[in-house]
Scaffold this active site. Sequence first.
Site, PDB file in Angstrom:
ATOM      1  N   GLY A  80      66.501  -8.874  42.562  1.00  0.00           N
ATOM      2  CA  GLY A  80      67.193  -7.610  42.738  1.00  0.00           C
ATOM      3  C   GLY A  80      68.280  -7.730  41.336  1.00  0.00           C
ATOM      4  O   GLY A  80      68.827  -8.636  41.040  1.00  0.00           O
ATOM      5  N   ARG A 144      60.119 -10.304  41.842  1.00  0.00           N
ATOM      6  CA  ARG A 144      60.407 -10.944  43.099  1.00  0.00           C
ATOM      7  C   ARG A 144      59.290 -12.288  43.435  1.00  0.00           C
ATOM      8  O   ARG A 144      58.983 -12.854  44.435  1.00  0.00           O
ATOM      9  CB  ARG A 144      60.605 -10.194  44.195  1.00  0.00           C
ATOM     10  CG  ARG A 144      61.781  -9.395  44.259  1.00  0.00           C
ATOM     11  CD  ARG A 144      62.150  -8.725  45.392  1.00  0.00           C
ATOM     12  NE  ARG A 144      63.295  -7.751  45.410  1.00  0.00           N
ATOM     13  CZ  ARG A 144      64.525  -8.209  45.532  1.00  0.00           C
ATOM     14  NH1 ARG A 144      64.851  -9.572  45.710  1.00  0.00           N
ATOM     15  NH2 ARG A 144      65.542  -7.255  45.538  1.00  0.00           N
ATOM     16  N   ASP A 174      70.361 -16.884  45.573  1.00  0.00           N
ATOM     17  CA  ASP A 174      70.089 -18.377  46.343  1.00  0.00           C
ATOM     18  C   ASP A 174      68.680 -18.494  46.430  1.00  0.00           C
ATOM     19  O   ASP A 174      68.437 -19.803  46.131  1.00  0.00           O
ATOM     20  CB  ASP A 174      70.625 -18.107  47.630  1.00  0.00           C
ATOM     21  CG  ASP A 174      70.346 -17.034  48.518  1.00  0.00           C
ATOM     22  OD1 ASP A 174      69.661 -17.162  49.475  1.00  0.00           O
ATOM     23  OD2 ASP A 174      70.772 -15.899  48.197  1.00  0.00           O
ATOM     24  N   ASP A 175      67.856 -17.786  46.460  1.00  0.00           N
ATOM     25  CA  ASP A 175      66.308 -17.944  46.687  1.00  0.00           C
ATOM     26  C   ASP A 175      65.740 -18.430  45.337  1.00  0.00           C
ATOM     27  O   ASP A 175      64.937 -19.152  44.915  1.00  0.00           O
ATOM     28  CB  ASP A 175      65.575 -16.955  47.219  1.00  0.00           C
ATOM     29  CG  ASP A 175      65.740 -16.983  48.763  1.00  0.00           C
ATOM     30  OD1 ASP A 175      65.438 -18.213  49.533  1.00  0.00           O
ATOM     31  OD2 ASP A 175      66.194 -15.962  49.490  1.00  0.00           O
ATOM     32  N   LYS A 201      73.303 -14.973  40.356  1.00  0.00           N
ATOM     33  CA  LYS A 201      73.305 -13.525  40.483  1.00  0.00           C
ATOM     34  C   LYS A 201      73.223 -12.896  41.786  1.00  0.00           C
ATOM     35  O   LYS A 201      72.143 -13.591  42.437  1.00  0.00           O
ATOM     36  CB  LYS A 201      72.474 -13.093  39.481  1.00  0.00           C
ATOM     37  CG  LYS A 201      71.982 -11.414  39.511  1.00  0.00           C
ATOM     38  CD  LYS A 201      70.528 -11.299  39.911  1.00  0.00           C
ATOM     39  CE  LYS A 201      69.957 -11.599  41.271  1.00  0.00           C
ATOM     40  NZ  LYS A 201      68.883 -10.998  41.786  1.00  0.00           N
ATOM     41  N   THR A 202      73.947 -12.003  42.231  1.00  0.00           N
ATOM     42  CA  THR A 202      73.584 -11.079  43.520  1.00  0.00           C
ATOM     43  C   THR A 202      74.975 -10.417  43.805  1.00  0.00           C
ATOM     44  O   THR A 202      76.024 -10.727  43.846  1.00  0.00           O
ATOM     45  CB  THR A 202      73.177 -12.097  44.588  1.00  0.00           C
ATOM     46  OG1 THR A 202      73.273 -11.177  45.785  1.00  0.00           O
ATOM     47  CG2 THR A 202      74.356 -13.385  45.078  1.00  0.00           C
ATOM     48  N   ILE A 203      74.712  -9.132  44.001  1.00  0.00           N
ATOM     49  CA  ILE A 203      75.769  -8.122  44.241  1.00  0.00           C
ATOM     50  C   ILE A 203      76.311  -8.582  45.988  1.00  0.00           C
ATOM     51  O   ILE A 203      77.479  -8.260  46.083  1.00  0.00           O
ATOM     52  CB  ILE A 203      75.479  -6.738  44.307  1.00  0.00           C
ATOM     53  CG1 ILE A 203      74.402  -6.294  45.118  1.00  0.00           C
ATOM     54  CG2 ILE A 203      75.184  -6.323  42.676  1.00  0.00           C
ATOM     55  CD1 ILE A 203      74.332  -4.809  45.391  1.00  0.00           C
ATOM     56  N   ASP A 204      75.463  -9.223  46.508  1.00  0.00           N
ATOM     57  CA  ASP A 204      75.682  -9.332  47.988  1.00  0.00           C
ATOM     58  C   ASP A 204      76.893 -10.365  48.142  1.00  0.00           C
ATOM     59  O   ASP A 204      77.606 -10.556  49.023  1.00  0.00           O
ATOM     60  CB  ASP A 204      74.358 -10.115  48.663  1.00  0.00           C
ATOM     61  CG  ASP A 204      73.450  -9.106  48.982  1.00  0.00           C
ATOM     62  OD1 ASP A 204      73.512  -7.997  48.571  1.00  0.00           O
ATOM     63  OD2 ASP A 204      72.239  -9.549  49.531  1.00  0.00           O
ATOM     64  N   TYR A 242      84.489  15.323  59.744  1.00  0.00           N
ATOM     65  CA  TYR A 242      83.132  14.689  59.909  1.00  0.00           C
ATOM     66  C   TYR A 242      83.737  13.086  59.931  1.00  0.00           C
ATOM     67  O   TYR A 242      84.653  12.785  59.433  1.00  0.00           O
ATOM     68  CB  TYR A 242      82.481  14.783  58.493  1.00  0.00           C
ATOM     69  CG  TYR A 242      81.769  16.099  58.432  1.00  0.00           C
ATOM     70  CD1 TYR A 242      80.525  16.580  59.646  1.00  0.00           C
ATOM     71  CD2 TYR A 242      81.865  16.841  57.323  1.00  0.00           C
ATOM     72  CE1 TYR A 242      79.958  17.953  59.315  1.00  0.00           C
ATOM     73  CE2 TYR A 242      81.403  18.213  57.458  1.00  0.00           C
ATOM     74  CZ  TYR A 242      80.484  18.466  58.198  1.00  0.00           C
ATOM     75  OH  TYR A 242      79.796  19.879  57.975  1.00  0.00           O
ATOM     76  N   GLY A 250      73.724  -5.884  51.693  1.00  0.00           N
ATOM     77  CA  GLY A 250      74.412  -7.049  52.163  1.00  0.00           C
ATOM     78  C   GLY A 250      73.628  -7.714  53.232  1.00  0.00           C
ATOM     79  O   GLY A 250      74.142  -7.466  54.291  1.00  0.00           O
ATOM     80  N   GLU A 424      72.813   2.538  44.170  1.00  0.00           N
ATOM     81  CA  GLU A 424      73.871   3.187  43.344  1.00  0.00           C
ATOM     82  C   GLU A 424      74.534   1.958  42.438  1.00  0.00           C
ATOM     83  O   GLU A 424      75.181   2.551  41.460  1.00  0.00           O
ATOM     84  CB  GLU A 424      74.847   3.984  44.227  1.00  0.00           C
ATOM     85  CG  GLU A 424      74.000   4.991  44.770  1.00  0.00           C
ATOM     86  CD  GLU A 424      73.587   5.044  46.328  1.00  0.00           C
ATOM     87  OE1 GLU A 424      73.258   5.806  47.056  1.00  0.00           O
ATOM     88  OE2 GLU A 424      73.454   3.809  46.496  1.00  0.00           O
ATOM     89  N   GLY A 425      74.791   0.859  42.981  1.00  0.00           N
ATOM     90  CA  GLY A 425      75.652  -0.032  42.383  1.00  0.00           C
ATOM     91  C   GLY A 425      74.948  -1.139  41.534  1.00  0.00           C
ATOM     92  O   GLY A 425      75.472  -1.929  40.753  1.00  0.00           O
TER      93      GLY A 425
END
Length: 551
Positions: A80, A144, A174-175, A201-204, A242, A250, A424-425
């Site tokens: 991703g 992927r 990681d993968d 790399k990973t936004i998670d 609301y 994540g 979005e990010g």
Amino acid sequence: MKPMIKSPLQIARASYQPKLPTALKGNVVLKEGAATESVADQADIKTLFPNTYGMPLISFEAGVKKEYPAVAAGVILSGGQAPGGHNVICGLFDGLKALNPNNKLYGFLAGPSGLVDHNYIELTKEIVDEYRNTGGFDIIGSGRTKLEEEWQYDKGTEICKKLGINAIVIIGGDDSNTNACVLAEYYSQKKTGIQVIGCPKTIDGDLKNEMIETSFGFDTACKVYSELIGNIQRDANSAKKYWHFIRLMGRSASHITLECALQSQPNICIVSEEVEAKNQTLNDVVDDIIKVIVHRAEHGLNFGTILIPEGLIEFIPAVKKLISELNDLLAHNEDFNALNTDEEKRQYVKGMLSPVSAEVYRSLPKGIAKQLTLDRDPHGNVQVSLIETEKLLIEMVAKRLAQLKAEGSYKGKFSALNHFFGYEGRCAIPSNFDADYTYSLGYTASVLISEGKTGYMSSVRNLTAPAAEWIAGGVPITMMMNMEKRHGKMKPVIQKALVQLDGAPFQYFAKHRESWGDEKSSYIYPGPIQYYGPTEVCDQPTRTLLLEQEK
């Protein structure tokens, strides 16, 4: 070719020169540390990686000028997207050209499949310059495809030999970096002369350890989500009607959710790792939410924000056990795949599960139960991003509040809106921090390549200090590995980093969350990412990093 139309910000960002650690600004010398070992399962990992296990940590220091022979490198964007990927390639390109102007860089297109299918382009200055400091992975695309089979490695060898490529840089999570480690070992065993270097790399945010302080993209993505959360909180505080249930990306860890909570101070934030540690059920999670909603309603506040990690459902112990059984049961299960209707599949699954898991499966709404049996991701796991946990919680909370209202113990009004922030990010224009960090990672990779290293991940540390004081070097990928069950078999993989409940970021959150949930507004409105202005506004790293390093 029709000229590309650019926004004023795109034009301005093209001229931004990312900052580098001092050691990378001139001549570099490598300093080797002690031998390393894997984080767990040392005997198994050493047996599987005899050529790349136990290598030393590497750091860079300023040194005397050194002549490097010309090399060619290939680069792959894997998995991703994450903000800053383009700058890794820019740093890699600039670093290679600085070390020897005759060096070449090739980009394999559409991810790892480009290596196997021999689909590539040569990355020239004209191409690279178009993508400096931009978001996205569109310079060469990502994919992927998993590099798992020897025939794939051999196809990679073919194209590398044809193009004269000495090294491959794999930019991924990681993968993907696990694949890089396997590829490095295979090429070493076969004496192909092809090096493999990884970039984190990973936004998670779950690819981290003492040598990888954060994965790139995490900073930018969290700032994007926190802006949106702040905007929603301002709206909630204005409309006052609301409850916003906000699910955040994540899958395997709650780093994004925790970081966004630290930046925006919502009324409620669920941390999956805490849910698991407390052995909570789904009803327990709902009860915790109810307490805050009822308390605020007693003060006339029928609104608020709730942050929910994407992977929550997997961390509820009873559901986690169910998912584990389903992963094993449905891995390559032709009998299940041959069934036609959802009800047939439901009955088949119930009959194959253990009694405890079968009971949990029966207790879930049919929609959620169905989502747990949909097609697996490439790693054989449940695709939790398809499970709309925020909608499930809204349904359960509304039902419980209706019961309390009938009992007379709740007199508020409950209206809920659901949100999911993910895509979005992932391709946002990188923050100054990520632009600098990724450029440094790419530049570091160029030095590792030129020094003949393989099986290493590019590492840049001391990230809460000014960029000039960052410490660049390399970490053996085997150092991060352990054995885990994938597709029903034990395999070597990089260990995911979960939120540490005794760590400073969670401890700060735990200390303050009760006040964030009470009747007094504690909302923070972070606003959009700033690229120009005072350093305390534009160049700050995440709250997670600052707390971890006691800043």
